[in-house]
Design an enzyme around this catalytic site. Structure first.
Site, PDB file in Angstrom:
ATOM      1  N   ARG A  60       5.556   8.103  20.162  1.00  0.00           N
ATOM      2  CA  ARG A  60       4.950   7.799  21.466  1.00  0.00           C
ATOM      3  C   ARG A  60       5.532   8.654  22.589  1.00  0.00           C
ATOM      4  O   ARG A  60       4.901   8.834  23.633  1.00  0.00           O
ATOM      5  CB  ARG A  60       5.153   6.310  21.780  1.00  0.00           C
ATOM      6  CG  ARG A  60       4.198   5.797  22.856  1.00  0.00           C
ATOM      7  CD  ARG A  60       4.344   4.310  23.088  1.00  0.00           C
ATOM      8  NE  ARG A  60       5.685   3.949  23.486  1.00  0.00           N
ATOM      9  CZ  ARG A  60       6.383   2.946  22.977  1.00  0.00           C
ATOM     10  NH1 ARG A  60       5.873   2.186  22.030  1.00  0.00           N
ATOM     11  NH2 ARG A  60       7.594   2.685  23.404  1.00  0.00           N
ATOM     12  N   ASP A  73      -5.806  14.507  42.456  1.00  0.00           N
ATOM     13  CA  ASP A  73      -6.649  14.619  41.267  1.00  0.00           C
ATOM     14  C   ASP A  73      -7.295  16.003  41.350  1.00  0.00           C
ATOM     15  O   ASP A  73      -8.151  16.263  42.190  1.00  0.00           O
ATOM     16  CB  ASP A  73      -7.718  13.513  41.247  1.00  0.00           C
ATOM     17  CG  ASP A  73      -8.592  13.576  39.991  1.00  0.00           C
ATOM     18  OD1 ASP A  73      -8.778  14.681  39.442  1.00  0.00           O
ATOM     19  OD2 ASP A  73      -9.115  12.525  39.576  1.00  0.00           O
ATOM     20  N   TYR A 101     -12.469   9.476  42.633  1.00  0.00           N
ATOM     21  CA  TYR A 101     -13.177   9.071  41.411  1.00  0.00           C
ATOM     22  C   TYR A 101     -13.276   7.534  41.359  1.00  0.00           C
ATOM     23  O   TYR A 101     -12.269   6.839  41.532  1.00  0.00           O
ATOM     24  CB  TYR A 101     -12.393   9.637  40.221  1.00  0.00           C
ATOM     25  CG  TYR A 101     -12.840   9.185  38.873  1.00  0.00           C
ATOM     26  CD1 TYR A 101     -14.129   9.404  38.425  1.00  0.00           C
ATOM     27  CD2 TYR A 101     -11.942   8.549  38.016  1.00  0.00           C
ATOM     28  CE1 TYR A 101     -14.530   8.998  37.160  1.00  0.00           C
ATOM     29  CE2 TYR A 101     -12.326   8.146  36.747  1.00  0.00           C
ATOM     30  CZ  TYR A 101     -13.624   8.362  36.322  1.00  0.00           C
ATOM     31  OH  TYR A 101     -13.999   7.959  35.072  1.00  0.00           O
ATOM     32  N   LYS A 103     -12.124  16.855  30.660  1.00  0.00           N
ATOM     33  CA  LYS A 103     -13.190  17.705  31.223  1.00  0.00           C
ATOM     34  C   LYS A 103     -12.981  19.166  30.817  1.00  0.00           C
ATOM     35  O   LYS A 103     -13.215  19.538  29.699  1.00  0.00           O
ATOM     36  CB  LYS A 103     -13.247  17.544  32.742  1.00  0.00           C
ATOM     37  CG  LYS A 103     -13.127  16.115  33.234  1.00  0.00           C
ATOM     38  CD  LYS A 103     -14.305  15.261  32.817  1.00  0.00           C
ATOM     39  CE  LYS A 103     -14.088  13.822  33.286  1.00  0.00           C
ATOM     40  NZ  LYS A 103     -14.917  12.854  32.631  1.00  0.00           N
TER      41      LYS A 103
HETATM   42  C1  LIG Z   1     -12.433  13.442  39.017  1.00  0.00           C
HETATM   43  C2  LIG Z   1     -12.113  12.631  37.804  1.00  0.00           C
HETATM   44  N1  LIG Z   1     -10.859  12.206  37.623  1.00  0.00           N
HETATM   45  C3  LIG Z   1     -10.516  11.463  36.557  1.00  0.00           C
HETATM   46  C4  LIG Z   1     -11.451  11.106  35.594  1.00  0.00           C
HETATM   47  C5  LIG Z   1     -11.027  10.219  34.472  1.00  0.00           C
HETATM   48  O1  LIG Z   1     -10.882  10.888  33.281  1.00  0.00           O
HETATM   49  P1  LIG Z   1     -11.046  10.145  31.876  1.00  0.00           P
HETATM   50  O2  LIG Z   1     -12.504   9.848  31.727  1.00  0.00           O
HETATM   51  O3  LIG Z   1     -10.468  11.089  30.900  1.00  0.00           O
HETATM   52  O4  LIG Z   1     -10.255   8.868  31.963  1.00  0.00           O
HETATM   53  C6  LIG Z   1     -12.761  11.537  35.731  1.00  0.00           C
HETATM   54  C7  LIG Z   1     -13.776  11.195  34.709  1.00  0.00           C
HETATM   55  O5  LIG Z   1     -14.952  11.351  34.894  1.00  0.00           O
HETATM   56  C8  LIG Z   1     -13.109  12.304  36.870  1.00  0.00           C
HETATM   57  O6  LIG Z   1     -14.380  12.707  37.087  1.00  0.00           O
END
Ligand SMILES: Cc1ncc(COP(=O)(O)O)c(C=O)c1O
Length: 392
Positions: free
Chosen positions: A56, A181, A109, A206
């Site tokens: 882990r 982010d 997000y 992504k």
């Molecule tokens: C800008 C952004 N941050 C974080 C995430 C979260 O990522 P995950 O889907 O891998 O949890 C997303 C997912 O769409 C996103 O668009």
């Protein structure tokens, strides 16, 4: 070293792997130590490079990925997590306790907002949302108990670019940590640590993975923040698995060429959409008409394939006719893979600080320009608009 060379070399060690270019996939829960002394030593140094104690906590496969991501972003250390959201949660929880306050960008997000409002709210952490265009004005919102200024740039759905330097300067004056982010650029076009950011979170799901087949997140930090972040990541236990890590590292090796094509395709679509009579505005900071363009030009070296489109009002049946018939654009919640995607979105439904700006704005689309030929994508959208108009 230039960025493309870094992407293809960072974290590699073929000399210690029989000359094999990529690291082996270590499947590990148990990692044994030969002596009690060695066991204790490894425990003591468990988050130092080259030390492995338990599955882990990561393996050499994880380390190869984490070293490469940290190098790409210009940070010191990185830790992979089981999803982008897990990375966001672990980064925030590293700094918060009951009674604290978070300043959260209004274009964050959606599920990150939900984590603040619902989860952190239950533990007595208060969140205030702020306008992504606030810049140095953030100073006025910082309270004595504010611990985190959370940014996302460009923001989700509406793609405002934030003045990260101005925000970070004010946040640091008051002892707050700045989290970004940075998924939109995924380390390619924006270097968060050059702009005063303390912690970067990226949904590796992504662009880093890039092939729509793995969930993963990654937190990158400065040395100063590392112990807190690593402890939080460890406490939460949302680690990523070995095969997923391997695929993410494989994706990372080609992110340079892919992102350049996403940039080209995204801008070509954005410019074409600008000229459509059905479109009110294209929300892409790479367009000179976009309010974020100057800031984007100052801080970014390119654009990803993700942007928004504000449309004139149409009946829901017209949107269904347009979207259902698209051949190359899938309707899916994710983005960042090699394929194009489209979603009908509704920013006003979740905005608080900027609700007035979006409440009367028409329906919006989020488009992800994939790696297909842009002319084929345009033809698909053109036929989509024909169906929209036929059902208006
Ligand atoms: C800008 C952004 N941050 C974080 C995430 C979260 O990522 P995950 O889907 O891998 O949890 C997303 C997912 O769409 C996103 O668009």
């Amino acid at each position: 070293m230039k960025q493309d060379t870094l992407i293809t070399t960072a974290g590699r060690d073929p000399e210690n792997n029989y000359g094999i270019v990529n690291p082996p996939v270590y499947h590990a829960s148990t990692i044994v130590a030969p002596t009690l002394e060695e066991f204790r030593e490894r425990r003591k140094h468990r988050w130092e490079p080259g030390v492995f104690t338990y599955g882990r906590q990561g393996t050499p496969t994880h380390e190869a990925f984490e070293v490469a991501v940290a190098a790409l972003l210009g940070g010191d250390r990185a830790v992979a997590m089981g999803s982008g959201l897990a990375a966001i949660n672990a980064a925030m929880l590293a700094y918060l306790k009951s009674g604290d306050h978070v300043l959260m960008v209004d274009s964050a997000y959606g599920p990150a907002r939900s984590f603040c409002d619902k989860f952190l709210g239950r533990f007595g952490v208060e969140t205030t949302y702020y306008d992504p265009l606030i810049g140095a004005g953030i100073a006025e919102l910082i309270q004595d108990n504010t611990k985190i200024v959370y940014t996302e740039s460009p923001g989700s759905l509406t793609f405002e670019v934030q003045d990260i330097r101005a925000i970070a300067d004010e946040a640091h004056k008051r002892g707050c940590v700045v989290i970004i982010d940075d998924t939109w650029s995924s380390g390619m076009f924006f270097k968060p640590f050059e702009h005063g950011v303390d912690v970067s979170v990226i949904a590796a799901t992504k662009y880093i993975v890039g092939h729509s087949d793995v969930m993963m997140g990654v937190i990158t930090t400065t040395d100063e923040q590392w112990q807190r972040i690593r402890q939080s990541a460890s406490d939460l236990g949302a680690n990523s698995g070995p095969d997923d890590i391997y695929l993410a590292l494989r994706g990372l090796r080609t992110i340079g060429v892919r992102m350049r094509q996403h940039h080209i395709n995204g801008l070509k679509l954005a410019k074409w959409l600008q000229a459509r009579p059905e479109v009110v505005e294209v929300l892409h900071p790479g367009l000179p008409e976009n309010p974020s363009h100057e800031l984007w030009k100052r801080d970014f070296t390119g654009a990803s394939g993700l942007f928004g489109v504000v449309l004139k009002p149409y009946r829901d049946e017209a949107f269904a006719a347009m979207l259902d018939g698209l051949k190359l654009f899938g309707m899916g919640a994710s983005w960042g893979g090699f394929e194009s995607l489209i979603l009908l979105t509704d920013p006003a439904s979740i905005r608080v600080a900027t609700h007035d700006r979006w409440k009367d704005v028409g329906p919006t689309l989020r488009i992800h320009a994939g790696l297909e030929d842009a002319d084929d994508l345009i033809e698909d959208l053109e036929k989509g608009f024909e169906r929209l108009n036929a059902n208006a």
